[in-house]
Design a protein around this motif. Structure first.
Motif, PDB file in Angstrom:
ATOM      1  N   ARG A 353       0.815  -1.211   0.000  1.00 46.40           N
ATOM      2  CA  ARG A 353       0.000   0.000   0.000  1.00 46.40           C
ATOM      3  C   ARG A 353       0.857   1.273   0.000  1.00 46.40           C
ATOM      4  N   PRO A 354       1.877   1.387   0.874  1.00 46.45           N
ATOM      5  CA  PRO A 354       2.726   2.590   0.818  1.00 46.45           C
ATOM      6  C   PRO A 354       3.423   2.778  -0.527  1.00 46.45           C
ATOM      7  N   LEU A 355       3.815   1.662  -1.161  1.00 45.19           N
ATOM      8  CA  LEU A 355       4.467   1.748  -2.469  1.00 45.19           C
ATOM      9  C   LEU A 355       3.505   2.303  -3.517  1.00 45.19           C
ATOM     10  N   LEU A 356       2.275   1.838  -3.505  1.00 46.85           N
ATOM     11  CA  LEU A 356       1.275   2.344  -4.433  1.00 46.85           C
ATOM     12  C   LEU A 356       0.955   3.803  -4.166  1.00 46.85           C
ATOM     13  N   LEU A 357       0.789   4.150  -2.907  1.00 51.11           N
ATOM     14  CA  LEU A 357       0.443   5.536  -2.570  1.00 51.11           C
ATOM     15  C   LEU A 357       1.570   6.490  -2.949  1.00 51.11           C
ATOM     16  N   ALA A 358       2.810   6.075  -2.745  1.00 52.02           N
ATOM     17  CA  ALA A 358       3.944   6.918  -3.142  1.00 52.02           C
ATOM     18  C   ALA A 358       3.956   7.117  -4.658  1.00 52.02           C
ATOM     19  N   THR A 359       3.674   6.051  -5.398  1.00 53.07           N
ATOM     20  CA  THR A 359       3.648   6.159  -6.859  1.00 53.07           C
ATOM     21  C   THR A 359       2.538   7.099  -7.311  1.00 53.07           C
ATOM     22  N   LEU A 360       1.390   7.020  -6.673  1.00 59.29           N
ATOM     23  CA  LEU A 360       0.281   7.913  -7.030  1.00 59.29           C
ATOM     24  C   LEU A 360       0.612   9.364  -6.699  1.00 59.29           C
ATOM     25  N   PHE A 361       1.328   9.579  -5.612  1.00 63.23           N
ATOM     26  CA  PHE A 361       1.788  10.929  -5.293  1.00 63.23           C
ATOM     27  C   PHE A 361       2.728  11.438  -6.383  1.00 63.23           C
ATOM     28  N   PHE A 362       3.670  10.577  -6.797  1.00 67.78           N
ATOM     29  CA  PHE A 362       4.586  10.957  -7.877  1.00 67.78           C
ATOM     30  C   PHE A 362       3.815  11.248  -9.171  1.00 67.78           C
ATOM     31  N   ALA A 363       2.833  10.386  -9.470  1.00 70.74           N
ATOM     32  CA  ALA A 363       2.055  10.573 -10.695  1.00 70.74           C
ATOM     33  C   ALA A 363       1.310  11.900 -10.686  1.00 70.74           C
ATOM     34  N   THR A 364       0.785  12.281  -9.523  1.00 69.42           N
ATOM     35  CA  THR A 364       0.083  13.559  -9.399  1.00 69.42           C
ATOM     36  C   THR A 364       1.043  14.720  -9.620  1.00 69.42           C
ATOM     37  N   ALA A 365       2.184  14.661  -8.946  1.00 71.10           N
ATOM     38  CA  ALA A 365       3.183  15.715  -9.112  1.00 71.10           C
ATOM     39  C   ALA A 365       3.684  15.766 -10.555  1.00 71.10           C
ATOM     40  N   ASN A 366       3.836  14.604 -11.162  1.00 70.30           N
ATOM     41  CA  ASN A 366       4.288  14.559 -12.546  1.00 70.30           C
ATOM     42  C   ASN A 366       3.249  15.160 -13.487  1.00 70.30           C
ATOM     43  N   GLY A 367       1.971  14.956 -13.161  1.00 72.97           N
ATOM     44  CA  GLY A 367       0.917  15.559 -13.965  1.00 72.97           C
ATOM     45  C   GLY A 367       0.988  17.076 -13.953  1.00 72.97           C
ATOM     46  N   VAL A 368       1.236  17.648 -12.769  1.00 70.84           N
ATOM     47  CA  VAL A 368       1.385  19.100 -12.663  1.00 70.84           C
ATOM     48  C   VAL A 368       2.604  19.562 -13.459  1.00 70.84           C
TER      49      VAL A 368
END
Length: 430
Positions: A353-368
């Motif tokens: 779960r932490p690995l997925l959540l970290a990736t989603l955080f990165f994906a959000t930042a990458n989108g910006v």
């Protein structure tokens, strides 16, 4: 909160809204003239108008690397219909992307069918499917080829991972994959993936599997042969280390384009975590869509590395337009890990779960990050258009080099045709 339905209803409502927001952003940030490779459409359009399309570059390899015939067909139509205004090219690209997004959403429902998946993970899928990283390709009409290519791979993957695919759907998948290759040659990666999906059908007899496989084998041989003959020039082959780093960078750029040093390591971590997840799902047909998406994206990364890494180095993999391909890897990875570990209790909470959540955080930042890059690209393109329009025919060499790169010399003659036709960046009344 968990649900057991085939599709989560709330994101299904949100998907059209997300697509509309991306369309609005596409129109706001679209490139208002033919830039870079797009200027190569001018002689093809001219040949089409003169009835000499077959003698043009329409069926030939573009720039020594890709077929673009499917994209040319779309762009010729949109250029004619719009009077040379690239906004319609972008709308066409968005239309193919919308079909791709809906197909991915159906694939998600297939890959999580019968499971109890928390609603938050459906929202995570929505983020990756309707990601702002696609703007780099949506805003540039030339890149309609990208979405033709991706649809040509994802639709067959979806159809071949249905519970009961038919021969008609299989043949439709072959045709769509061929069209995809005529958009971008990296869709060739879909062919071995399709063959692997057919071979994995243990519930089918071997004659049935061969019946499904032979059109894919025939089409693959024909497309590879055509590509090799049409290309005609050797490729600068990278060494193994550069090839591997390029592929890792390529995939990592989908979520970590803003942190290039971290991207290959995070991709390596994702690949490592996918192995136990795949073993846990061994024999589960629901894992096939996720593994197929990951394999296709990895195939695209390796094919691109073979063509580019030797000439441009591993950092070239962070070109923003590759994000649309790389995001398929992360969609497959997220789907696989949620399927494998979503009900695993302690293991889920401690590391997955932490690995997925970290990736989603990165994906959000990458989108910006990528949205900001798209805005900057639009501003540069608008400035080019204004300078070309106001300065023509006295155009600065530096300006042409920035707008058209190694096509600067050819651009002078092609801009003259655009002016003659009244196409952007020239007003019809100018």
């Amino acid at each position: 909160m968990h649900i057991a339905s085939r599709l989560s209803p709330l994101p299904v409502v949100a998907l059209p809204l997300a697509l509309c927001l991306l369309l609005a952003a596409t129109l706001q940030l679209h490139l208002p003239l033919m830039l870079w490779d797009h200027i190569d459409l001018v002689p093809i359009y001219d040949a089409w108008q003169r009835g000499a399309l077959a003698a043009s570059q329409f069926w030939r390899i573009h720039d020594g690397s890709h077929f673009h015939s499917a994209a040319y067909a779309v762009l010729l139509a949109t250029t004619w219909l719009s009077g040379g205004r690239p906004w319609l090219d972008c709308v066409a690209g968005w239309a193919f992307y919308a079909l791709l997004a809906w197909t991915l959403w159906r694939l998600v429902g297939n890959g999580w069918r019968g499971g109890r998946v928390a609603r938050g993970w459906w929202w995570a899928m929505l983020l990756l499917i309707a990601h702002p990283g696609h703007l780099a390709n949506l805003q540039w009409g030339w890149q309609v080829a990208v979405f033709i290519s991706l649809l040509g791979a994802v639709a067959p993957i979806h159809w071949l991972t249905l519970e009961r695919p038919t021969l008609v759907l299989n043949l439709a998948g072959v045709v769509l994959a061929i069209v995809g290759v005529l958009g971008f040659s990296t869709t060739l990666a879909a062919f071995p993936v399709a063959l692997a999906l057919i071979a994995a059908r243990g519930e089918w007899s071997w004659p049935r599997r061969l019946l499904f496989a032979w059109p894919w084998l025939l089409a693959l041989g024909g497309m590879v042969g055509w590509l090799l003959v049409a290309r005609g020039q050797p490729v600068a082959m990278p060494n193994v280390a550069t090839l591997a780093l390029y592929a890792l960078n390529y995939l990592g750029g989908g979520v970590l384009r803003f942190a290039e040093n971290l991207a290959p390591w995070w991709t390596l971590l994702a690949l490592s975590s996918a192995v136990p997840a795949a073993l846990r799902c061994r024999g589960d047909a629901r894992a096939r869509p996720w593994l197929a998406l990951m394999a296709f994206a990895l195939g695209c990364a390796l094919l691109t590395a073979l063509g580019r890494a030797g000439s441009f180095g591993a950092d070239h993999a962070f070109v923003t337009r590759y994000a649309s391909f790389a995001l398929l890897f992360w969609i497959g990875w997220l789907g696989l890990l949620v399927l494998a570990w979503g009900d695993a209790g302690t293991a889920w909470r401690r590391w997955v779960r932490p690995l997925l959540l970290a990736t989603l955080f990165f994906a959000t930042a990458n989108g910006v990050h990528l949205a900001k890059k798209a805005r900057t690209t639009h501003q540069r393109a608008a400035a080019f258009a204004a300078q070309i329009r106001s300065g023509y025919p006295q155009l600065d060499e530096a300006l042409l080099a920035q707008a058209y790169g190694d096509r600067a010399a050819a651009a002078r003659q092609r801009l003259a045709l655009l002016r003659q036709w009244g196409f952007a960046p020239f007003d019809a009344s100018d």
